[in-house]
Design an enzyme around this catalytic site. Structure first.
Site, PDB file in Angstrom:
ATOM      1  N   GLU A 225       5.544   4.295  -2.875  1.00 10.64           N
ATOM      2  CA  GLU A 225       4.978   2.951  -3.009  1.00 10.64           C
ATOM      3  C   GLU A 225       3.466   3.063  -3.217  1.00 10.64           C
ATOM      4  OE1 GLU A 225       4.881   0.214   0.457  1.00 10.64           O
ATOM      5  OE2 GLU A 225       5.514  -1.335  -0.968  1.00 10.64           O
TER       6      GLU A 225
ATOM      7  N   SER B 243       4.729  -1.969   6.174  1.00  8.82           N
ATOM      8  CA  SER B 243       5.038  -0.714   5.482  1.00  8.82           C
ATOM      9  C   SER B 243       6.219  -0.004   6.152  1.00  8.82           C
ATOM     10  CB  SER B 243       3.804   0.183   5.506  1.00  8.82           C
ATOM     11  OG  SER B 243       3.415   0.385   6.847  1.00  8.82           O
TER      12      SER B 243
ATOM     13  N   PHE C 277      -0.547  -8.106   5.316  1.00  6.82           N
ATOM     14  CA  PHE C 277      -1.698  -8.820   4.744  1.00  6.82           C
ATOM     15  C   PHE C 277      -1.349  -9.591   3.481  1.00  6.82           C
ATOM     16  CE2 PHE C 277      -1.885  -4.930   2.168  1.00  6.82           C
ATOM     17  CZ  PHE C 277      -2.145  -5.460   0.909  1.00  6.82           C
TER      18      PHE C 277
ATOM     19  N   LYS D 282       1.714 -12.235  15.456  1.00  5.82           N
ATOM     20  CA  LYS D 282       0.578 -11.299  15.370  1.00  5.82           C
ATOM     21  C   LYS D 282       0.376 -11.024  13.886  1.00  5.82           C
ATOM     22  CE  LYS D 282      -0.772  -7.631  14.718  1.00  5.82           C
ATOM     23  NZ  LYS D 282      -1.706  -7.322  13.579  1.00  5.82           N
TER      24      LYS D 282
ATOM     25  N   CYS E 285       5.935  -6.870  -2.150  1.00  4.43           N
ATOM     26  CA  CYS E 285       7.045  -5.937  -1.907  1.00  4.43           C
ATOM     27  C   CYS E 285       8.118  -6.100  -2.978  1.00  4.43           C
ATOM     28  CB  CYS E 285       7.617  -6.136  -0.522  1.00  4.43           C
ATOM     29  SG  CYS E 285       8.417  -7.717  -0.382  1.00  4.43           S
TER      30      CYS E 285
HETATM   31  P1  NAD Z   1       1.192  -2.453   7.601  1.00  2.00           P
HETATM   32  O1  NAD Z   1       2.481  -1.800   7.955  1.00  2.00           O
HETATM   33  O2  NAD Z   1      -0.025  -1.622   7.548  1.00  2.00           O
HETATM   34  O3  NAD Z   1       0.871  -3.625   8.666  1.00  2.00           O
HETATM   35  C1  NAD Z   1       1.790  -4.637   8.943  1.00  2.00           C
HETATM   36  C2  NAD Z   1       1.539  -5.161  10.343  1.00  2.00           C
HETATM   37  O4  NAD Z   1       1.773  -4.117  11.288  1.00  2.00           O
HETATM   38  C3  NAD Z   1       0.120  -5.652  10.597  1.00  2.00           C
HETATM   39  O5  NAD Z   1       0.180  -6.816  11.393  1.00  2.00           O
HETATM   40  C4  NAD Z   1      -0.531  -4.495  11.344  1.00  2.00           C
HETATM   41  O6  NAD Z   1      -1.534  -4.930  12.257  1.00  2.00           O
HETATM   42  C5  NAD Z   1       0.633  -3.884  12.097  1.00  2.00           C
HETATM   43  N1  NAD Z   1       0.526  -2.429  12.248  1.00  2.00           N
HETATM   44  C6  NAD Z   1      -0.082  -1.561  11.396  1.00  2.00           C
HETATM   45  N2  NAD Z   1       0.080  -0.292  11.844  1.00  2.00           N
HETATM   46  C7  NAD Z   1       0.802  -0.372  12.965  1.00  2.00           C
HETATM   47  C8  NAD Z   1       1.301   0.604  13.891  1.00  2.00           C
HETATM   48  N3  NAD Z   1       1.080   1.906  13.703  1.00  2.00           N
HETATM   49  N4  NAD Z   1       2.007   0.175  14.949  1.00  2.00           N
HETATM   50  C9  NAD Z   1       2.256  -1.139  15.136  1.00  2.00           C
HETATM   51  N5  NAD Z   1       1.805  -2.106  14.305  1.00  2.00           N
HETATM   52  C10 NAD Z   1       1.088  -1.732  13.238  1.00  2.00           C
HETATM   53  O7  NAD Z   1       1.436  -3.233   6.227  1.00  2.00           O
HETATM   54  P2  NAD Z   1       0.360  -3.997   5.313  1.00  2.00           P
HETATM   55  O8  NAD Z   1      -0.532  -2.993   4.685  1.00  2.00           O
HETATM   56  O9  NAD Z   1      -0.239  -5.132   6.059  1.00  2.00           O
HETATM   57  O10 NAD Z   1       1.336  -4.642   4.210  1.00  2.00           O
HETATM   58  C11 NAD Z   1       1.776  -3.946   3.068  1.00  2.00           C
HETATM   59  C12 NAD Z   1       3.162  -3.375   3.278  1.00  2.00           C
HETATM   60  O11 NAD Z   1       4.075  -4.404   3.642  1.00  2.00           O
HETATM   61  C13 NAD Z   1       3.730  -2.771   1.992  1.00  2.00           C
HETATM   62  O12 NAD Z   1       4.364  -1.561   2.318  1.00  2.00           O
HETATM   63  C14 NAD Z   1       4.742  -3.811   1.525  1.00  2.00           C
HETATM   64  O13 NAD Z   1       5.785  -3.309   0.719  1.00  2.00           O
HETATM   65  C15 NAD Z   1       5.247  -4.312   2.832  1.00  2.00           C
HETATM   66  N6  NAD Z   1       5.855  -5.630   2.709  1.00  2.00           N
HETATM   67  C16 NAD Z   1       7.212  -5.687   2.760  1.00  2.00           C
HETATM   68  C17 NAD Z   1       7.847  -6.902   2.595  1.00  2.00           C
HETATM   69  C18 NAD Z   1       9.344  -6.979   2.641  1.00  2.00           C
HETATM   70  O14 NAD Z   1       9.852  -8.083   2.620  1.00  2.00           O
HETATM   71  N7  NAD Z   1      10.069  -5.890   2.677  1.00  2.00           N
HETATM   72  C19 NAD Z   1       7.097  -8.071   2.389  1.00  2.00           C
HETATM   73  C20 NAD Z   1       5.701  -7.969   2.351  1.00  2.00           C
HETATM   74  C21 NAD Z   1       5.094  -6.734   2.507  1.00  2.00           C
END
Ligand code: NAD
Length: 485
Positions: free
Chosen positions: A385, A231, A154, A178, A286
């Site tokens: 985190e 995440s 997000f 997606k 991140c």
């Molecule tokens: P999230 O993991 O909840 O969701 C990310 C994506 O995965 C979304 O599209 C979501 O619909 C999907 N998703 C969620 N749960 C899932 C599951 N169980 N199985 C399959 N798909 C699933 O992450 P978020 O809350 O949207 O974003 C924040 C996280 O992203 C933080 O941990 C942040 O550090 C990380 N992030 C990392 C980077 C990087 O470059 N390392 C960059 C941006 C954000």
């Protein structure tokens, strides 16, 4: 587009916006106001299968379009993005909450990905050597791999998808995005612009959904590669599941980034860097610095300056001029961040500022900048985190101790040192176990032509996002040996 009633979001499949069959919808809210902006549909397995099949058909035609012609679409796309920066940023701020300036900066970072992808004709060139044996020549070529999928978080709804699809399609693949179900409007608008740029049907597709949608994509036999950003627990799951099916995968996860300040650092500039890193985008980056490691006697003068600046920060609706920090993405997430603060205080940390009161004074999506001093390296606020505007302060005597603390972390995304000493900076950047190092730079975000190089539990895979790694990730190498009689 913003503020004109509740929108219904569609899927973009085979060159057009389609009415989803789906599994119902989820509301998309403006976190600054709580207003429902849109209803986002959740793709079911039939939606996914149809999208993958048409993407594959699109790929079979697109891979034969010369790369010099493929990138013409991206040149037009870049021009359209430039022309619509403000509109995209306004949509982004409305659904994500970050300030308009942050949103514009994000869009510009995304545009840089498109610019670099326009160099694909030279980026995907292979090698050749004549007479590797008598009369035998050898060359490598790079070919696209097929239907690639991107699953994104997000917090960067414009930029993170652009870490992926411009590179993938320039290299001749088809792509299915997606996006996060919290922020579908920004990628939808970016898709409109790519459509306007003249991309052929099937090459780029947008499906919305949740975990079940991702699972259907992950297990579809025609999907060849998955790029994930989100995440750590989900990144691990995606990495393991995709690898088990023999798919190519890059999975970027969460982070816990340290900001180490040496006694010789330029304090006013360091405070600028800390504020941008820890509280920019409400800590929902991140690359956000979330542990401040103060070396020697720097803590007192540094924290005095920092607190004064933090108390003057303007927290509110990111769409209003002059706002320094906006809300968190959901009221549930704000509640989790408040829970982390409470736990840190219960474990013995001392709050120098406590942003929880904003949840009642401004709204339940808000947590103000919070600084928790005298923490211990093993406390949860120093290890886990939080993904909010919370800065945990540790005090150590030496740089060696600071490096030891940084390297104990299970994450390895970014790590920053503030110092005036070249040798301390050199020592730090060489020994620290993190993939992106900032020296007197609070947010060490690599430009598009370098990789986004997280380590440890911040990254699962071999080839990172963007830069030359993206070219390798989205292409397959073929070695051709030839002899002519
Ligand atoms: P999230 O993991 O909840 O969701 C990310 C994506 O995965 C979304 O599209 C979501 O619909 C999907 N998703 C969620 N749960 C899932 C599951 N169980 N199985 C399959 N798909 C699933 O992450 P978020 O809350 O949207 O974003 C924040 C996280 O992203 C933080 O941990 C942040 O550090 C990380 N992030 C990392 C980077 C990087 O470059 N390392 C960059 C941006 C954000």
């Amino acid at each position: 587009m913003v503020g004109s009633g509740v929108k219904s979001v569609s899927f973009y499949v085979n060159g057009q916006w389609t009415k989803p069959a789906g599994r119902g919808t989820l509301p998309v809210s403006n976190p600054a106001t709580g207003e429902v902006l849109a209803e986002v549909p959740l793709a079911n397995s039939a939606d996914v299968d149809h999208c993958v099949q048409t993407a594959h058909e699109g790929y079979l035609k697109w891979r034969d379009v010369p790369v010099v012609d493929r990138v013409q679409v991206l040149y037009r796309y870049k021009a359209l993005l430039e022309a619509h920066v403000t509109e995209l940023a306004e949509i982004l701020t409305a659904e994500n909450g970050k300030t308009l300036d942050d949103a514009k900066a994000e869009v510009r970072r995304g545009i840089q990905m498109v610019e670099v992808s326009c160099g694909m004709p030279s980026l995907m060139m292979g090698d050749s050597l004549n007479d590797v044996a008598a009369g035998i020549d050898c060359k490598t070529i790079r070919q696209p791999i097929g239907v690639c999928v991107g699953v994104t978080p997000f917090n960067f709804p414009a930029m993170v998808p652009m870490w992926m699809y411009p590179f993938a399609i320039a290299a001749g693949n088809a792509f299915i995005l997606k996006p996060s179900e919290h922020v579908p409007l920004t990628p939808s608008f970016a898709m409109d612009l790519l459509h306007e740029a003249g991309l052929p049907a099937g090459v780029m597709n947008v499906l919305h959904g949740d975990r079940d949608t991702v699972d259907a994509l992950l297990h579809h036999p025609t999907v060849k590669a998955i790029s994930f950003v989100g995440s750590t627990p989900v990144a691990k799951y995606i990495y393991a599941s995709a690898a088990a099916e023999g798919k190519r995968v890059q999975a970027l996860g969460g982070a816990k980034n340290h900001l180490v300040v040496c006694p010789d650092a330029n304090l006013p500039k360091t405070v600028d860097g800390i504020i941008a890193s820890a509280f920019g985008a409400a800590g929902e980056r991140c690359l956000a610095g979330s542990v401040l490691v103060c070396v020697g006697g720097v803590a007192e003068p540094l924290l005095d300056l920092l607190i004064e600046r933090v108390r003057n920060m303007n927290i509110g609706d990111g769409s209003r001029p002059g706002t320094d920090m906006g809300p968190l993405i959901t009221t549930e997430h704000a509640g989790r961040v408040a829970g982390h603060i409470q736990r840190g205080i219960s474990e013995g940390a001392v709050p120098l500022t406590d942003g929880r009161s904003l949840r009642t004074s401004i709204g339940s999506y808000f947590v103000g900048p919070t600084i928790l001093d005298h923490a211990h390296p093993d406390m949860s606020i120093a290890c886990d985190e939080i993904f909010g505007p919370v800065l945990t302060v540790l005090r150590v005597d030496t740089l060696d101790e600071a490096i030891e603390i940084v390297n104990r972390s299970r994450f390895g995304n970014a790590s920053v040192i503030f110092t005036d000493s070249g040798s301390a900076a050199r020592e730090y950047s060489s020994r620290v176990e993190a993939g992106m190092v900032g020296i007197n730079i609070g947010v060490a975000a690599p430009m598009a032509f370098f990789p986004f190089a997280g380590w440890k539990q911040s990254f699962f895979g071999d080839l990172h996002a963007h830069g030359k790694d993206a070219v390798s990730f989205y292409t397959e190498q073929k070695v051709i040996m030839s002899r002519w009689f």
